[in-house]
Design an enzyme around this catalytic site. Structure first.
Site, short mmCIF file in Angstrom:
data_model
loop_
_atom_site.label_atom_id
_atom_site.label_comp_id
_atom_site.label_asym_id
_atom_site.label_seq_id
_atom_site.Cartn_x
_atom_site.Cartn_y
_atom_site.Cartn_z
N LYS A 83 0.83 -1.20 0.00
CA LYS A 83 0.00 0.00 0.00
C LYS A 83 0.87 1.26 0.00
O LYS A 83 2.10 1.17 0.21
CB LYS A 83 -0.92 -0.04 1.23
CG LYS A 83 -1.89 -1.24 1.24
CD LYS A 83 -2.79 -1.18 2.47
CE LYS A 83 -3.70 -2.39 2.55
NZ LYS A 83 -4.62 -2.29 3.72
N TYR A 106 -12.54 -3.01 -3.24
CA TYR A 106 -13.00 -3.01 -1.84
C TYR A 106 -14.52 -3.01 -1.73
O TYR A 106 -15.07 -2.50 -0.75
CB TYR A 106 -12.41 -1.80 -1.12
CG TYR A 106 -10.96 -1.97 -0.68
CD1 TYR A 106 -10.57 -3.03 0.16
CD2 TYR A 106 -9.98 -1.07 -1.07
CE1 TYR A 106 -9.25 -3.18 0.57
CE2 TYR A 106 -8.66 -1.21 -0.66
CZ TYR A 106 -8.30 -2.27 0.16
OH TYR A 106 -6.99 -2.40 0.58
N PHE A 151 -14.99 3.43 7.47
CA PHE A 151 -13.61 3.62 7.03
C PHE A 151 -13.46 3.51 5.51
O PHE A 151 -12.35 3.61 5.00
CB PHE A 151 -12.66 2.61 7.72
CG PHE A 151 -12.97 1.16 7.44
CD1 PHE A 151 -12.48 0.52 6.31
CD2 PHE A 151 -13.74 0.42 8.33
CE1 PHE A 151 -12.75 -0.80 6.04
CE2 PHE A 151 -14.02 -0.92 8.08
CZ PHE A 151 -13.53 -1.53 6.93
N ARG A 193 -1.53 -14.33 4.52
CA ARG A 193 -2.31 -13.65 5.58
C ARG A 193 -1.61 -13.82 6.94
O ARG A 193 -1.62 -12.91 7.76
CB ARG A 193 -3.73 -14.20 5.64
CG ARG A 193 -4.53 -14.03 4.35
CD ARG A 193 -5.31 -12.78 4.23
NE ARG A 193 -6.28 -12.57 5.27
CZ ARG A 193 -7.04 -11.47 5.32
NH1 ARG A 193 -6.91 -10.51 4.39
NH2 ARG A 193 -7.91 -11.31 6.29
N THR A 230 -5.14 -7.30 11.01
CA THR A 230 -5.44 -6.03 10.34
C THR A 230 -4.94 -4.84 11.16
O THR A 230 -4.37 -3.89 10.61
CB THR A 230 -6.97 -5.91 10.15
OG1 THR A 230 -7.43 -7.06 9.43
CG2 THR A 230 -7.33 -4.65 9.39
N ARG A 276 2.85 -6.57 9.47
CA ARG A 276 2.16 -5.47 10.15
C ARG A 276 2.64 -5.30 11.58
O ARG A 276 2.76 -4.18 12.08
CB ARG A 276 0.65 -5.73 10.10
CG ARG A 276 0.07 -5.60 8.67
CD ARG A 276 -1.27 -6.26 8.55
NE ARG A 276 -1.97 -5.95 7.31
CZ ARG A 276 -3.14 -6.49 6.96
NH1 ARG A 276 -3.73 -7.37 7.76
NH2 ARG A 276 -3.71 -6.15 5.82
N ASN A 300 -1.65 -0.25 7.14
CA ASN A 300 -1.00 -1.49 7.58
C ASN A 300 -0.15 -2.17 6.50
O ASN A 300 -0.03 -3.39 6.47
CB ASN A 300 -2.05 -2.45 8.15
CG ASN A 300 -3.18 -2.72 7.17
OD1 ASN A 300 -3.07 -2.38 5.98
ND2 ASN A 300 -4.26 -3.32 7.64
N HIS A 309 -1.91 -5.56 1.61
CA HIS A 309 -3.18 -6.26 1.40
C HIS A 309 -2.85 -7.68 0.96
O HIS A 309 -1.89 -7.89 0.22
CB HIS A 309 -3.99 -5.58 0.29
CG HIS A 309 -5.13 -6.42 -0.22
ND1 HIS A 309 -6.35 -6.45 0.41
CD2 HIS A 309 -5.21 -7.29 -1.26
CE1 HIS A 309 -7.14 -7.31 -0.23
NE2 HIS A 309 -6.48 -7.83 -1.25
N GLU A 320 -9.57 -10.34 -7.54
CA GLU A 320 -8.62 -9.23 -7.36
C GLU A 320 -7.48 -9.28 -8.39
O GLU A 320 -7.03 -8.24 -8.86
CB GLU A 320 -8.06 -9.27 -5.93
CG GLU A 320 -9.15 -9.00 -4.89
CD GLU A 320 -8.69 -9.24 -3.45
OE1 GLU A 320 -7.52 -9.65 -3.24
OE2 GLU A 320 -9.50 -9.01 -2.54
#
Ligand code: DAT
Ligand code: MG
Length: 140
Positions: A9, A49, A57, A85, A91, A102, A116, A119, A130
């Site tokens: 990100k 998203y 948010f 993940r 998160t 993270r 964070n 993704h 995606e």
């Protein structure tokens, strides 16, 4: 062979953490099969998203994701979705375990959206969807 979509990100790119994220993915043994840096627009993010539309948010998330370039990555190998993940961690970076991306590299910035670093797709269906959004050329 399973595939996942990883995004570094804007916070990760700004903080020069692209190499760090790639190293963790590669060191784990996953294969990077596609990679690009890009800037994304609102319509792409609303699609990506969609599950979060209407949440408090959501707008901050879209604004944050447009705040600078991102790096999109396809990684492959058995159970890479679950495995990435785990590498990413929870998160909320305050809760994310040390040892995770993270947990090690992000903290609460006091912003409306959690920043964070990464993704990662959360299911095979999400990954296919995606990857098509970020790498339409791969499905041609
Ligand atoms: P993840 O990225 O761990 O899959 P998610 O899909 O639930 O988490 O949310 C997408 C992003 O939105 C997440 O990485 C950070 C932000 N976010 C999620 N829940 C949030 C919340 N309660 N407050 C602020 N930002 C949030
Ligand atoms: Mg998610």
């Amino acid at each position: 062979m399973e595939r996942t979509l990883i995004l570094v990100k804007p916070d990760g790119v700004k903080r020069n953490l692209v190499g760090e994220v790639l190293s963790r993915v590669e060191n784990k043994g996953y294969q990077i099969t596609a990679l690009k840096m890009l800037s994304v627009d609102r319509s792409l993010l609303v699609t990506h998203y969609a599950e979060h539309e209407g949440k408090p948010f959501f707008e901050p998330l879209v604004e944050f994701m447009m705040s600078g370039p991102i790096v999109a990555i396809v990684a492959e190998r058995n159970r890479v979705i679950e495995g990435f993940r785990k590498l990413a961690g929870a998160t909320d970076p305050t809760i994310a375990e040390p040892g995770t991306i993270r947990g090690d590299l992000a903290r609460d910035q006091g912003t409306k959206v959690v920043q964070n670093i990464v993704h990662g797709s959360d299911s095979p269906e999400s990954a296919d969807r995606e990857i098509n959004i970020f790498f339409p050329e791969l499905s041609k």
